[in-house]
Design a protein around this motif. Sequence first.
Motif, PDB file in Angstrom:
ATOM      1  N   ILE A  82       0.713  -1.164  -0.065  1.00 16.38           N
ATOM      2  CA  ILE A  82      -0.040  -0.016  -0.123  1.00 16.38           C
ATOM      3  C   ILE A  82       0.902   1.275  -0.118  1.00 16.38           C
ATOM      4  CG2 ILE A  82      -1.846  -1.197   1.190  1.00 16.38           C
ATOM      5  CD1 ILE A  82      -0.984   0.374   3.868  1.00 16.38           C
ATOM      6  N   PRO A  83       0.545   2.196  -0.634  1.00 15.99           N
ATOM      7  CA  PRO A  83       1.221   3.526  -0.465  1.00 15.99           C
ATOM      8  C   PRO A  83       1.228   4.069   0.957  1.00 15.99           C
ATOM      9  CG  PRO A  83      -0.984   4.167  -1.386  1.00 15.99           C
ATOM     10  CD  PRO A  83      -0.926   2.603  -1.068  1.00 15.99           C
ATOM     11  N   ALA A  84       2.204   4.803   1.285  1.00 14.10           N
ATOM     12  CA  ALA A  84       2.447   5.631   2.479  1.00 14.10           C
ATOM     13  C   ALA A  84       1.583   6.933   2.485  1.00 14.10           C
ATOM     14  CB  ALA A  84       3.910   5.940   2.921  1.00 14.10           C
ATOM     15  N   GLY A  85       0.934   7.452   3.457  1.00 13.12           N
ATOM     16  CA  GLY A  85       0.230   8.709   3.619  1.00 13.12           C
ATOM     17  C   GLY A  85      -0.980   8.275   4.102  1.00 13.12           C
ATOM     18  N   PRO A  86      -2.181   9.330   4.001  1.00 16.07           N
ATOM     19  CA  PRO A  86      -3.237   9.421   4.492  1.00 16.07           C
ATOM     20  C   PRO A  86      -4.000   7.910   4.120  1.00 16.07           C
ATOM     21  CG  PRO A  86      -3.062  11.364   3.981  1.00 16.07           C
ATOM     22  CD  PRO A  86      -1.812  10.589   3.575  1.00 16.07           C
ATOM     23  N   PRO A  87      -4.746   7.042   4.726  1.00 16.50           N
ATOM     24  CA  PRO A  87      -5.653   6.199   4.399  1.00 16.50           C
ATOM     25  C   PRO A  87      -6.678   6.538   3.347  1.00 16.50           C
ATOM     26  CG  PRO A  87      -6.296   6.515   6.486  1.00 16.50           C
ATOM     27  CD  PRO A  87      -4.804   7.328   6.054  1.00 16.50           C
ATOM     28  N   LYS A  88      -6.862   5.833   2.356  1.00 21.22           N
ATOM     29  CA  LYS A  88      -8.067   6.075   0.983  1.00 21.22           C
ATOM     30  C   LYS A  88      -9.428   6.255   1.775  1.00 21.22           C
ATOM     31  CE  LYS A  88      -5.699   4.251  -2.750  1.00 21.22           C
ATOM     32  NZ  LYS A  88      -5.504   2.964  -3.987  1.00 21.22           N
ATOM     33  N   LEU A  89      -9.454   5.267   2.843  1.00 18.83           N
ATOM     34  CA  LEU A  89     -11.017   5.340   3.235  1.00 18.83           C
ATOM     35  C   LEU A  89     -10.740   5.863   4.741  1.00 18.83           C
ATOM     36  CD1 LEU A  89     -12.177   1.869   2.290  1.00 18.83           C
ATOM     37  CD2 LEU A  89     -12.561   3.941   1.197  1.00 18.83           C
ATOM     38  N   LYS A  90     -11.750   6.445   5.247  1.00 21.74           N
ATOM     39  CA  LYS A  90     -11.769   7.027   6.571  1.00 21.74           C
ATOM     40  C   LYS A  90     -11.836   6.085   7.556  1.00 21.74           C
ATOM     41  CE  LYS A  90     -14.363   9.732  10.147  1.00 21.74           C
ATOM     42  NZ  LYS A  90     -15.332  10.550  10.472  1.00 21.74           N
ATOM     43  N   THR A  91     -10.760   6.080   8.271  1.00 18.61           N
ATOM     44  CA  THR A  91     -10.139   4.935   9.286  1.00 18.61           C
ATOM     45  C   THR A  91     -10.440   5.618  10.656  1.00 18.61           C
ATOM     46  OG1 THR A  91      -8.894   3.693   7.801  1.00 18.61           O
ATOM     47  CG2 THR A  91      -8.611   3.291  10.291  1.00 18.61           C
ATOM     48  N   THR A  92     -11.306   4.609  11.503  1.00 21.59           N
ATOM     49  CA  THR A  92     -11.594   4.891  12.873  1.00 21.59           C
ATOM     50  C   THR A  92     -11.011   3.989  13.784  1.00 21.59           C
ATOM     51  OG1 THR A  92     -13.683   6.317  12.407  1.00 21.59           O
ATOM     52  CG2 THR A  92     -13.178   5.500  14.641  1.00 21.59           C
ATOM     53  N   VAL A  93      -9.921   4.537  14.615  1.00 17.04           N
ATOM     54  CA  VAL A  93      -9.453   3.474  15.597  1.00 17.04           C
ATOM     55  C   VAL A  93     -10.182   3.630  16.828  1.00 17.04           C
ATOM     56  CG1 VAL A  93      -7.162   2.780  16.703  1.00 17.04           C
ATOM     57  CG2 VAL A  93      -7.171   3.987  14.304  1.00 17.04           C
ATOM     58  N   ILE A  94     -10.644   2.377  17.396  1.00 17.85           N
ATOM     59  CA  ILE A  94     -11.382   2.418  18.514  1.00 17.85           C
ATOM     60  C   ILE A  94     -10.591   1.920  19.684  1.00 17.85           C
ATOM     61  CG2 ILE A  94     -13.558   1.638  19.612  1.00 17.85           C
ATOM     62  CD1 ILE A  94     -14.551   1.020  16.784  1.00 17.85           C
ATOM     63  N   LEU A  95     -10.201   2.610  20.701  1.00 17.07           N
ATOM     64  CA  LEU A  95      -9.513   1.909  21.875  1.00 17.07           C
ATOM     65  C   LEU A  95     -10.438   1.791  23.154  1.00 17.07           C
ATOM     66  CD1 LEU A  95      -6.817   5.062  21.628  1.00 17.07           C
ATOM     67  CD2 LEU A  95      -6.642   2.694  20.839  1.00 17.07           C
ATOM     68  N   GLY A  96     -10.040   0.723  23.696  1.00 17.13           N
ATOM     69  CA  GLY A  96     -10.959   0.153  24.812  1.00 17.13           C
ATOM     70  C   GLY A  96     -10.903   1.300  26.224  1.00 17.13           C
ATOM     71  N   GLY A  97     -11.893   1.148  27.159  1.00 19.76           N
ATOM     72  CA  GLY A  97     -11.939   2.120  28.062  1.00 19.76           C
ATOM     73  C   GLY A  97     -10.913   1.522  29.216  1.00 19.76           C
ATOM     74  N   LEU A  98     -11.096   2.104  30.420  1.00 20.67           N
ATOM     75  CA  LEU A  98     -10.037   1.815  31.449  1.00 20.67           C
ATOM     76  C   LEU A  98     -10.484   0.451  32.063  1.00 20.67           C
ATOM     77  CD1 LEU A  98      -9.570   5.430  33.046  1.00 20.67           C
ATOM     78  CD2 LEU A  98      -7.776   3.895  32.004  1.00 20.67           C
ATOM     79  N   GLY A  99     -11.888   0.249  31.924  1.00 19.07           N
ATOM     80  CA  GLY A  99     -12.214  -0.981  32.651  1.00 19.07           C
ATOM     81  C   GLY A  99     -12.072  -2.169  31.790  1.00 19.07           C
ATOM     82  N   GLY A 100     -11.433  -2.249  30.777  1.00 18.88           N
ATOM     83  CA  GLY A 100     -10.800  -3.565  30.179  1.00 18.88           C
ATOM     84  C   GLY A 100     -11.077  -3.315  28.643  1.00 18.88           C
ATOM     85  N   ALA A 101     -11.159  -4.147  27.904  1.00 20.34           N
ATOM     86  CA  ALA A 101     -10.993  -4.720  26.539  1.00 20.34           C
ATOM     87  C   ALA A 101     -12.353  -4.736  25.865  1.00 20.34           C
ATOM     88  CB  ALA A 101      -9.996  -5.558  26.104  1.00 20.34           C
TER      89      ALA A 101
END
Length: 530
Positions: A82-101
């Motif tokens: 894949i090419p370096a740079g911004p992703p072609k599609l909007k990408t959301t990264v979801i991180l877990g809460g403090l309580g766990g995964a």
Amino acid sequence: MLGRRVRARWAAGLLGVAISGGGLAATPASAEEAKDSESQYSYMAKLDIGGQRSCTGTRVDFWHVLTAASCFADDPAKGFHIPAGPPKLKTTVILGGLGGADLSEKPARVEAINLVPRNDRDVVMVELARNEGYLSPGTVPAKSDVTLARFGHAQDGEKPHRLQTFPVRLGQVKDTTVDLIGRKPTDTAVCEGDTGAPVHKQTSEGLELVAINGPSWQGGCQNVPATRVDDIQDWIANAGSNFVLSERSWDDARLLTPGYFMGQPGRSRMDLFVIWKDGSASLFQGNGNSDTGAPFAAEHKLAGSGSRWKDARAITGGRFTDQGGAYGTDGLVVRWADGGVTEYTYLDQFGTHDEKTLRAGGGDNPFWKNARLITTGRFTENGLRDDLLVVWENGSTSMYTDIHSKGLSGWKQLSKADKTWTDATQIGTGAWGHSWEVDRVLVQFSNGQTTMYPLPDGDKGWEFPNNIREAGSAWKNVRLMTTGVFADAQYRDPTDALIIWNNGNVGLWPRIDREGTHGGIELVVNGSPR
């Protein structure tokens, strides 16, 4: 806290140990058992890529998630490049809460803004937008299991937002991949959403990352080799850093100064405070890695356009006390447009602290409006970089000693008005690789000449110049220059010059000394990293 870089440990040599031992024995574990230990896995992330596919990732520092490059390929079945740079599609990264995964509870959703892939294997570093608060990776208790952790669709119908863990053994090892062997085939099957999931080993020192899941191609559950990451530790550590400077247009930089604003001498390289032409300000965090070409780890945006920094006319970092702040040791001196002079004893990623007015602005006496260049140095016995050197509009030079304790009362004239100094465009101080008791001054002139001077003795003026660049050299194209510790964190005193050229490129000249410069590194060329 946001400024502190946190990183999972990399498993150096782990695969070799597994081979020689005939594989690591599995111990009972299941997706259900993962629910009882979710807080151990707060480093996990789930990626939603354009609403079309999902993957699992590993948070390796505050700004980056490691996952499979094939997650972003147009057709993963045809390869992972894949090419370096911004992703072609909007990408959301979801991180877990403090309580766990469990990602259904208190998730943090952060946009992915940049991709840094490798060419030899199915791996990519995903850079996160920097306007959110992030969780630190969790501390993992000591165990001897090698574990596959994932968020994808399990064959038993487990919900995709619930973390699943499975014990695995390491099978055949190749240059870039390793086979995974579970208690049953479904343990290692890669289902939709599992691509990029980490395989890790837990030790007494914490987590060691071994590999990441290969692609599932979003077409059912399949057993595929995992991609090795144990042998690319340096690349992972530096991949994000290489893009920190190139994300900015350095034509827009107006003033800059280094200092240990967020780090400590001997532990990290100096940070860089920058005021931009639109009045915004940033702090570039010094890196602790060994890559000379990646001096900064992250950019922290301190102020937006039109802020108070638009009125700054000269700045310099310095160390004003021997106490240190909440993060680093250094602060800032600012000469304002109205002739005011301010000391901020500390500067960090959250802004300035402990403001002290050294000279009030305005009024009938515009004296400090004539301070054209300023820099701090270590010129007196206390060993602090709290002595202020000033080049005035008429070409005279002065020093103000121990400004934190004396303010601007410790004045000493170093030289009278001299046309030589009216041609000075940049100044900096440093030890330059020697154990001098006081710093020496590096002066860059408009004609390209760059000269190192010892501090004047008495009223004799600036004697014993040592040219490290002659008049007419390429350094006549320097627009901004500052001196600091940018190449090697083990150095405590400035020996390096960071240069912004007239064309907007950025260069680094490491370990300058009396003999001259010893080769430079272009950090940004035409807006791209080296």
